[in-house]
Design a protein around this motif. Structure first.
Motif, PDB file in Angstrom:
ATOM      1  N   MET B  44      64.236  46.660   0.852  1.00 34.36           N
ATOM      2  CA  MET B  44      65.586  46.258   0.469  1.00 34.36           C
ATOM      3  C   MET B  44      65.611  44.845  -0.096  1.00 34.36           C
ATOM      4  O   MET B  44      66.616  44.413  -0.662  1.00 34.36           O
ATOM      5  N   THR B  45      64.474  44.091   0.086  1.00 29.24           N
ATOM      6  CA  THR B  45      64.459  42.726  -0.454  1.00 29.24           C
ATOM      7  C   THR B  45      64.476  42.788  -1.978  1.00 29.24           C
ATOM      8  O   THR B  45      63.926  43.717  -2.573  1.00 29.24           O
ATOM      9  N   PRO B  46      65.091  41.767  -2.609  1.00 31.26           N
ATOM     10  CA  PRO B  46      65.272  41.824  -4.065  1.00 31.26           C
ATOM     11  C   PRO B  46      63.950  41.881  -4.822  1.00 31.26           C
ATOM     12  O   PRO B  46      63.864  42.550  -5.862  1.00 31.26           O
ATOM     13  N   GLY B  47      62.895  41.198  -4.321  1.00 27.13           N
ATOM     14  CA  GLY B  47      61.666  41.141  -5.101  1.00 27.13           C
ATOM     15  C   GLY B  47      60.667  42.232  -4.785  1.00 27.13           C
ATOM     16  O   GLY B  47      59.541  42.217  -5.286  1.00 27.13           O
ATOM     17  N   TRP B  48      61.042  43.171  -3.917  1.00 35.06           N
ATOM     18  CA  TRP B  48      60.075  44.137  -3.420  1.00 35.06           C
ATOM     19  C   TRP B  48      59.359  44.908  -4.526  1.00 35.06           C
ATOM     20  O   TRP B  48      58.144  45.042  -4.550  1.00 35.06           O
ATOM     21  N   GLU B  49      60.143  45.404  -5.457  1.00 32.58           N
ATOM     22  CA  GLU B  49      59.551  46.219  -6.529  1.00 32.58           C
ATOM     23  C   GLU B  49      58.445  45.449  -7.244  1.00 32.58           C
ATOM     24  O   GLU B  49      57.368  45.960  -7.511  1.00 32.58           O
ATOM     25  N   LYS B  50      58.771  44.150  -7.552  1.00 34.89           N
ATOM     26  CA  LYS B  50      57.820  43.330  -8.281  1.00 34.89           C
ATOM     27  C   LYS B  50      56.565  43.083  -7.455  1.00 34.89           C
ATOM     28  O   LYS B  50      55.441  43.169  -7.960  1.00 34.89           O
TER      29      LYS B  50
END
Lengths: 243, 277
Positions: B44-50
């Motif tokens: 759920m953290t904003p940078g997870w995908e990256k």
């Protein structure tokens, strides 16, 4: 001539005088017992004779030779005097027979093969033939102490010192160790013991010395020291010790 | 008085069995809760995908892993020649510091200074100073190799620590052992060699194991002065692919080596504590 002769031996630890002018003669083949309360100086005296401690004053003679000369090479003297300790002090990383062979190998410069027959004979003589290849932690306290005696005997010492060698043992194991001492006595070994085994001293010793505050305040044949002590301090000690 | 029940268990045994079941249940529940929290919250953290793309890229891992393993052999090599040198030098320094002969006084001073200096300077600094400094003298090939001087920096630093551990091992052998050996007529030297050292070394095996594990990791510091070992190799891939996954790969390689070694050292330590009881 006395095999071992002490004259005016003084040993201090800092301000505490542990041996305060001790005179003592041990004749060839004699068994002498040092008795007295803990802290009386018995153990320290034995350590001084083996040059593990340096004496402040007085002299120690072995066969008439002053071995307490400062600067004398202690190794030669120690290899002539065997010592057995209260806590056995076997080397835990060696088997019983390796314990016994180390000093003869290093000091007498003999190989294991050359030593094996005589060392095995020693183990056999003291009923330890089946324990030779065991490590100290595989042996009972009594067996460990007997191995420690064998280890000292392996150097063919002229005098043996025993420092309360049964004090750390369970009561039922004391007998087997004292039997070894009787065996050595019958073979003519010269022995000096610090001991709390009063009954043994009374029966086996040729001479008993009562130490108190670093002095021998009474000495004589066991029949006299135990039977008719002259000093009030000796009587008080024996009354407590023999209870 | 405890009455055995039908199953043959005493009151105490039944109580302890219940306690154990309860403890296992609590441990399992709390582990499941923490794991669930990580799995649901981290994505759920904003940078997870990256992060997922640049650190946990499976394709990159597969692509670079063989090369990383190859580079790791350089780590193993440097470790393999440094470790024995450290053991020997460390032991010599420990012995030098414990000598009593007045003639060896300079050796004693040297030993003390050595341990003070090399324990007092960060490893990376020693690696830089020796690794760049000595080849800077203009030595001819192969004597200007960073492998030699980098290894020397590690050897010197680790010897200082290892020497202190050996010294504590020597202190841990009871003085009555020394007295018993002396009473048999052995010389001080013989007592040290035959009686004290064998016991001292055995006492410090677990502690020295931990030093070996630390050394294995610190070999990577040599990458700063040249050798392309696994950490440097991972860096090369990172620049090339703009992907941090090779670093994760390098970490995996280290863990595969160090985790069993750490477990083994812990096991040795536990066994020693049990023996001392």
């Amino acid at each position: 001539m006395a095999k071992l002769k002490l004259r005016g031996v003084i040993k201090r630890f800092g301000d505490v005088t542990v041996c305060d002018g001790i005179d003592l003669d041990v004749a060839e083949g004699e068994m002498v017992c040092l008795i007295g309360a803990s802290g009386g100086g018995k153990s320290t005296l034995l350590r001084c004779i083996n040059l593990l401690e340096q004496i402040e004053d007085g002299a120690i003679f072995l066969d008439g030779e002053d071995v307490s000369v400062p600067g004398l090479d202690p190794q030669r003297v120690r290899s002539r005097i065997g010592m057995v300790f209260q806590s056995y002090n076997l080397f835990p990383h060696m088997t019983a027979i390796e314990n016994a062979m180390l000093a003869p190998r290093r000091v007498r410069g003999l190989s294991r093969d050359a030593l094996r027959p005589e060392i095995e004979a020693l183990f056999t003589r003291f009923g330890l033939a089946d324990r030779m290849e065991k490590y100290p932690d595989q042996l009972s306290g009594g067996q460990q102490q007997r191995v420690a005696i064998v280890r000292a005997l392996a150097m063919k010492p002229e005098v043996m010192l025993f420092d309360e060698i049964t004090s750390a043992l369970d009561p039922q194991l004391v007998g087997e160790v004292l039997d070894v001492l009787l065996q050595l006595k019958s073979e003519g070994m010269t022995m000096l013991l610090a001991t709390h085994e009063m009954e043994f001293a009374r029966q086996a010793a040729d001479k008993v010395c009562f130490l108190r505050d670093g002095k021998i305040i009474e000495e004589g044949p066991p029949a006299v020291v135990f039977g008719a002590p002259q000093r009030a301090e000796t009587r008080a000690f024996l009354k407590r010790a023999l209870k | 008085m405890t009455q055995p029940n039908a199953a043959g268990a005493t009151r105490r045994q039944r109580y302890e069995a219940a306690q154990r079941r309860r403890a296992a249940l609590i441990a399992a529940t709390s582990t499941a809760l923490v794991a669930a929290a990580i799995v649901t919250l981290v994505p759920m953290t904003p940078g997870w995908e990256k992060v997922q793309r640049s650190f946990f890229n499976y394709d990159t891992l597969v692509l670079t892993f063989p090369k990383l393993l190859e580079a790791f052999t350089i780590n193993v090599m440097i470790f393999a020649w440094s470790a024995p040198a450290i053991a020997v030098l460390g032991l010599l320094i420990a012995l030098a510091r414990d000598t009593k002969s007045p003639a060896l006084f300079p050796l004693r001073i040297f030993g003390a200074a050595f341990t003070d200096v090399f324990r007092g300077v960060p490893v990376i600094l020693t690696v830089y100073l020796i690794g760049f400094g000595i080849p800077g003298l203009g030595l001819p090939r192969p004597w200007n190799s960073p492998y030699i001087w980098g290894s020397l920096a590690l050897i010197l630093t680790y010897s200082a620590y290892v020497a202190e551990i050996f010294r504590s091992g020597i202190d841990s052998v009871h003085h009555s052992q020394r007295a018993a050996a002396l009473s048999l007529g052995l010389t001080e030297r013989q007592v040290t060699r035959d009686v004290v050292l064998p016991q001292a070394i055995r006492n410090v095996v677990p502690a020295q194991m931990n030093m070996l594990i630390a050394l294995q990791k610190d070999v990577s510091l040599l990458s700063f002065i040249g050798p392309v070992e696994v950490f440097r190799q991972a860096g090369v891939f990172k620049s090339l692919l703009a992907d941090f996954t090779p670093y994760v790969g390098a970490a995996i390689i280290f863990l595969v080596v160090t985790v069993p070694a750490t477990r083994y050292a812990d096991y040795l330590m536990a066994r020693q504590r049990r023996d001392r009881r």
